[in-house]
Motif scaffolding. Structure first.
Motif, PDB file in Angstrom:
ATOM      1  N   GLY A  35       2.494   5.080  -3.212  1.00  0.00           N
ATOM      2  CA  GLY A  35       2.121   3.881  -3.923  1.00  0.00           C
ATOM      3  C   GLY A  35       2.411   2.450  -3.366  1.00  0.00           C
ATOM      4  N   ILE A  36       2.506   2.573  -2.047  1.00  0.00           N
ATOM      5  CA  ILE A  36       3.038   1.248  -1.260  1.00  0.00           C
ATOM      6  C   ILE A  36       1.917  -0.044  -1.582  1.00  0.00           C
ATOM      7  CG2 ILE A  36       3.460   0.004   0.934  1.00  0.00           C
ATOM      8  CD1 ILE A  36       5.687   2.252  -0.087  1.00  0.00           C
ATOM      9  N   ASP A  37       2.508  -0.950  -1.887  1.00  0.00           N
ATOM     10  CA  ASP A  37       1.755  -2.287  -2.431  1.00  0.00           C
ATOM     11  C   ASP A  37       1.113  -2.686  -0.969  1.00  0.00           C
ATOM     12  OD1 ASP A  37       1.760  -2.210  -5.240  1.00  0.00           O
ATOM     13  OD2 ASP A  37       3.587  -3.673  -5.016  1.00  0.00           O
ATOM     14  N   GLY A  38      -0.326  -3.035  -0.945  1.00  0.00           N
ATOM     15  CA  GLY A  38      -0.781  -3.700   0.232  1.00  0.00           C
ATOM     16  C   GLY A  38      -1.422  -2.708   1.180  1.00  0.00           C
ATOM     17  N   ILE A  39      -1.195  -1.436   0.947  1.00  0.00           N
ATOM     18  CA  ILE A  39      -1.864  -0.408   1.737  1.00  0.00           C
ATOM     19  C   ILE A  39      -3.026   0.082   0.831  1.00  0.00           C
ATOM     20  CG2 ILE A  39      -1.637   1.804   2.881  1.00  0.00           C
ATOM     21  CD1 ILE A  39       0.124  -0.672   4.276  1.00  0.00           C
ATOM     22  N   LEU A  40      -4.084  -0.395   1.286  1.00  0.00           N
ATOM     23  CA  LEU A  40      -5.303  -0.096   0.175  1.00  0.00           C
ATOM     24  C   LEU A  40      -5.944   1.374   0.518  1.00  0.00           C
ATOM     25  CD1 LEU A  40      -6.860  -3.609  -0.532  1.00  0.00           C
ATOM     26  CD2 LEU A  40      -4.996  -2.431  -1.834  1.00  0.00           C
ATOM     27  N   ALA A  41      -6.389   1.244   1.932  1.00  0.00           N
ATOM     28  CA  ALA A  41      -6.853   2.579   2.609  1.00  0.00           C
ATOM     29  C   ALA A  41      -8.219   2.696   1.992  1.00  0.00           C
ATOM     30  CB  ALA A  41      -5.885   3.567   2.343  1.00  0.00           C
ATOM     31  N   GLU A  42      -9.212   1.688   1.917  1.00  0.00           N
ATOM     32  CA  GLU A  42     -10.429   1.865   1.499  1.00  0.00           C
ATOM     33  C   GLU A  42     -11.079   2.532   2.117  1.00  0.00           C
ATOM     34  OE1 GLU A  42     -11.763  -2.313   1.200  1.00  0.00           O
ATOM     35  OE2 GLU A  42     -10.618  -2.724  -0.573  1.00  0.00           O
ATOM     36  N   CYS A  43     -11.131   2.888   3.454  1.00  0.00           N
ATOM     37  CA  CYS A  43     -12.069   3.719   4.337  1.00  0.00           C
ATOM     38  C   CYS A  43     -11.466   5.041   4.443  1.00  0.00           C
ATOM     39  CB  CYS A  43     -12.394   3.315   5.604  1.00  0.00           C
ATOM     40  SG  CYS A  43     -11.071   3.286   6.749  1.00  0.00           S
ATOM     41  N   GLY A  44     -10.448   5.375   3.790  1.00  0.00           N
ATOM     42  CA  GLY A  44      -9.799   6.637   3.623  1.00  0.00           C
ATOM     43  C   GLY A  44      -9.111   7.245   5.063  1.00  0.00           C
ATOM     44  N   GLY A  45      -9.023   6.409   6.128  1.00  0.00           N
ATOM     45  CA  GLY A  45      -8.442   6.668   7.251  1.00  0.00           C
ATOM     46  C   GLY A  45      -9.322   6.994   8.469  1.00  0.00           C
ATOM     47  N   ASN A  46     -10.710   6.463   8.082  1.00  0.00           N
ATOM     48  CA  ASN A  46     -11.760   6.501   9.274  1.00  0.00           C
ATOM     49  C   ASN A  46     -11.334   5.297  10.328  1.00  0.00           C
ATOM     50  OD1 ASN A  46     -12.828   8.935   8.397  1.00  0.00           O
ATOM     51  ND2 ASN A  46     -13.405   7.870   6.496  1.00  0.00           N
ATOM     52  N   GLU A  81      -3.300 -12.060   9.538  1.00  0.00           N
ATOM     53  CA  GLU A  81      -3.260 -12.688  10.831  1.00  0.00           C
ATOM     54  C   GLU A  81      -2.697 -11.404  12.035  1.00  0.00           C
ATOM     55  OE1 GLU A  81       0.170 -14.869  13.565  1.00  0.00           O
ATOM     56  OE2 GLU A  81       0.583 -14.882  11.572  1.00  0.00           O
ATOM     57  N   ARG A  82      -3.625 -11.308  12.971  1.00  0.00           N
ATOM     58  CA  ARG A  82      -3.410 -10.082  14.070  1.00  0.00           C
ATOM     59  C   ARG A  82      -2.182 -10.702  14.898  1.00  0.00           C
ATOM     60  NH1 ARG A  82      -7.110  -6.758  18.043  1.00  0.00           N
ATOM     61  NH2 ARG A  82      -5.236  -5.554  18.919  1.00  0.00           N
ATOM     62  N   ARG A  83      -1.466  -9.793  14.858  1.00  0.00           N
ATOM     63  CA  ARG A  83      -0.032 -10.120  15.901  1.00  0.00           C
ATOM     64  C   ARG A  83       0.102  -8.977  17.030  1.00  0.00           C
ATOM     65  NH1 ARG A  83       4.521 -10.652  11.194  1.00  0.00           N
ATOM     66  NH2 ARG A  83       3.438 -12.384  10.096  1.00  0.00           N
ATOM     67  N   SER A  84       0.836  -9.176  17.844  1.00  0.00           N
ATOM     68  CA  SER A  84       0.835  -8.307  18.996  1.00  0.00           C
ATOM     69  C   SER A  84       1.348  -6.811  18.830  1.00  0.00           C
ATOM     70  CB  SER A  84       1.733  -8.920  20.180  1.00  0.00           C
ATOM     71  OG  SER A  84       3.091  -8.916  19.730  1.00  0.00           O
ATOM     72  N   ASN A  85       2.180  -6.892  17.483  1.00  0.00           N
ATOM     73  CA  ASN A  85       2.643  -5.719  16.851  1.00  0.00           C
ATOM     74  C   ASN A  85       1.785  -5.041  15.840  1.00  0.00           C
ATOM     75  OD1 ASN A  85       3.299  -7.685  15.534  1.00  0.00           O
ATOM     76  ND2 ASN A  85       5.276  -6.825  14.753  1.00  0.00           N
ATOM     77  N   SER A  86       0.707  -5.582  15.519  1.00  0.00           N
ATOM     78  CA  SER A  86      -0.317  -5.074  14.573  1.00  0.00           C
ATOM     79  C   SER A  86      -0.877  -3.730  14.833  1.00  0.00           C
ATOM     80  CB  SER A  86      -1.468  -6.003  14.378  1.00  0.00           C
ATOM     81  OG  SER A  86      -1.167  -7.106  13.671  1.00  0.00           O
ATOM     82  N   ARG A  87      -0.858  -2.712  13.852  1.00  0.00           N
ATOM     83  CA  ARG A  87      -1.667  -1.373  14.068  1.00  0.00           C
ATOM     84  C   ARG A  87      -2.419  -1.220  12.634  1.00  0.00           C
ATOM     85  NH1 ARG A  87      -0.026   1.757  18.411  1.00  0.00           N
ATOM     86  NH2 ARG A  87      -1.957   3.055  17.676  1.00  0.00           N
ATOM     87  N   LEU A  88      -2.966  -0.228  12.757  1.00  0.00           N
ATOM     88  CA  LEU A  88      -3.583   0.466  11.490  1.00  0.00           C
ATOM     89  C   LEU A  88      -2.892   1.672  10.946  1.00  0.00           C
ATOM     90  CD1 LEU A  88      -7.728   0.144  12.314  1.00  0.00           C
ATOM     91  CD2 LEU A  88      -6.152  -1.356  10.833  1.00  0.00           C
ATOM     92  N   ALA A  89      -2.350   1.786  10.100  1.00  0.00           N
ATOM     93  CA  ALA A  89      -1.467   2.949   9.543  1.00  0.00           C
ATOM     94  C   ALA A  89      -2.162   4.244   9.681  1.00  0.00           C
ATOM     95  CB  ALA A  89      -0.786   2.460   8.428  1.00  0.00           C
ATOM     96  N   CYS A  90      -3.354   4.163   9.455  1.00  0.00           N
ATOM     97  CA  CYS A  90      -4.246   5.355   9.644  1.00  0.00           C
ATOM     98  C   CYS A  90      -4.296   6.000  10.800  1.00  0.00           C
ATOM     99  CB  CYS A  90      -5.823   5.285   8.869  1.00  0.00           C
ATOM    100  SG  CYS A  90      -6.794   3.993   9.921  1.00  0.00           S
ATOM    101  N   GLN A  91      -4.031   5.199  11.739  1.00  0.00           N
ATOM    102  CA  GLN A  91      -4.276   5.614  13.005  1.00  0.00           C
ATOM    103  C   GLN A  91      -2.808   6.095  13.834  1.00  0.00           C
ATOM    104  OE1 GLN A  91      -7.275   5.976  14.773  1.00  0.00           O
ATOM    105  NE2 GLN A  91      -7.522   5.940  12.677  1.00  0.00           N
ATOM    106  N   LEU A  92      -1.704   6.269  12.882  1.00  0.00           N
ATOM    107  CA  LEU A  92      -0.313   6.665  13.209  1.00  0.00           C
ATOM    108  C   LEU A  92      -0.093   7.736  12.690  1.00  0.00           C
ATOM    109  CD1 LEU A  92       1.040   3.114  12.750  1.00  0.00           C
ATOM    110  CD2 LEU A  92       0.296   3.959  14.827  1.00  0.00           C
ATOM    111  N   PRO A  93      -0.053   8.971  13.413  1.00  0.00           N
ATOM    112  CA  PRO A  93       0.079  10.138  12.910  1.00  0.00           C
ATOM    113  C   PRO A  93       1.591  10.435  12.613  1.00  0.00           C
ATOM    114  CG  PRO A  93      -0.721  10.480  15.106  1.00  0.00           C
ATOM    115  CD  PRO A  93      -0.901   9.327  14.773  1.00  0.00           C
ATOM    116  N   VAL A  94       2.220  10.867  11.627  1.00  0.00           N
ATOM    117  CA  VAL A  94       3.351  11.073  11.593  1.00  0.00           C
ATOM    118  C   VAL A  94       4.150  12.164  12.419  1.00  0.00           C
ATOM    119  CG1 VAL A  94       5.439  11.685   9.913  1.00  0.00           C
ATOM    120  CG2 VAL A  94       3.614  10.219   9.162  1.00  0.00           C
TER     121      VAL A  94
END
Length: 109
Positions: A35-46, A81-94
């Protein structure tokens, strides 16, 4: 029992939440489950939206796989804002390497 990497999500108000992430999920899935605020994940990880945009601690970028062309394109459309350290959390496997990962959730929504 499998180790559960701990990932910390920081908010713009200075608060942070550390979650246990399962090795069979993405960082986005771990955030949504917690339930992390700000992580909406509208596309379900696609990787078709940028509603799981996060900023990775710069010194931890080397723990992650390289940015794909698709992720790069989506980040160009991010509301925050996009930064040099921006990533999409859906593209980061644990993985176990991500234990202690620190992410900042943009304040864009």
């Amino acid at each position: 029992m499998m180790p559960m990497p701990k990932i910390t999500f920081s908010q713009s108000d200075g608060s942070s939440i550390t979650v246990d992430a399962s090795l069979d999920q993405s960082v986005m899935q771990a955030a949504v489950a917690a339930g992390i605020d700000g992580i909406l994940a509208e596309c379900g990880g696609n990787a078709t939206c940028s509603t799981c945009h996060v900023y990775v601690e710069p010194e931890q970028l080397g723990l992650l796989a390289d940015l794909s062309a698709e992720e790069d394109d989506i980040l160009d459309c991010a509301e925050a804002e996009r930064r040099s350290n921006s990533r999409l959390a859906c593209q980061l496997p644990v993985t176990t390497d991500l234990d202690g990962l620190r992410l900042e959730v943009p304040d864009a929504f």
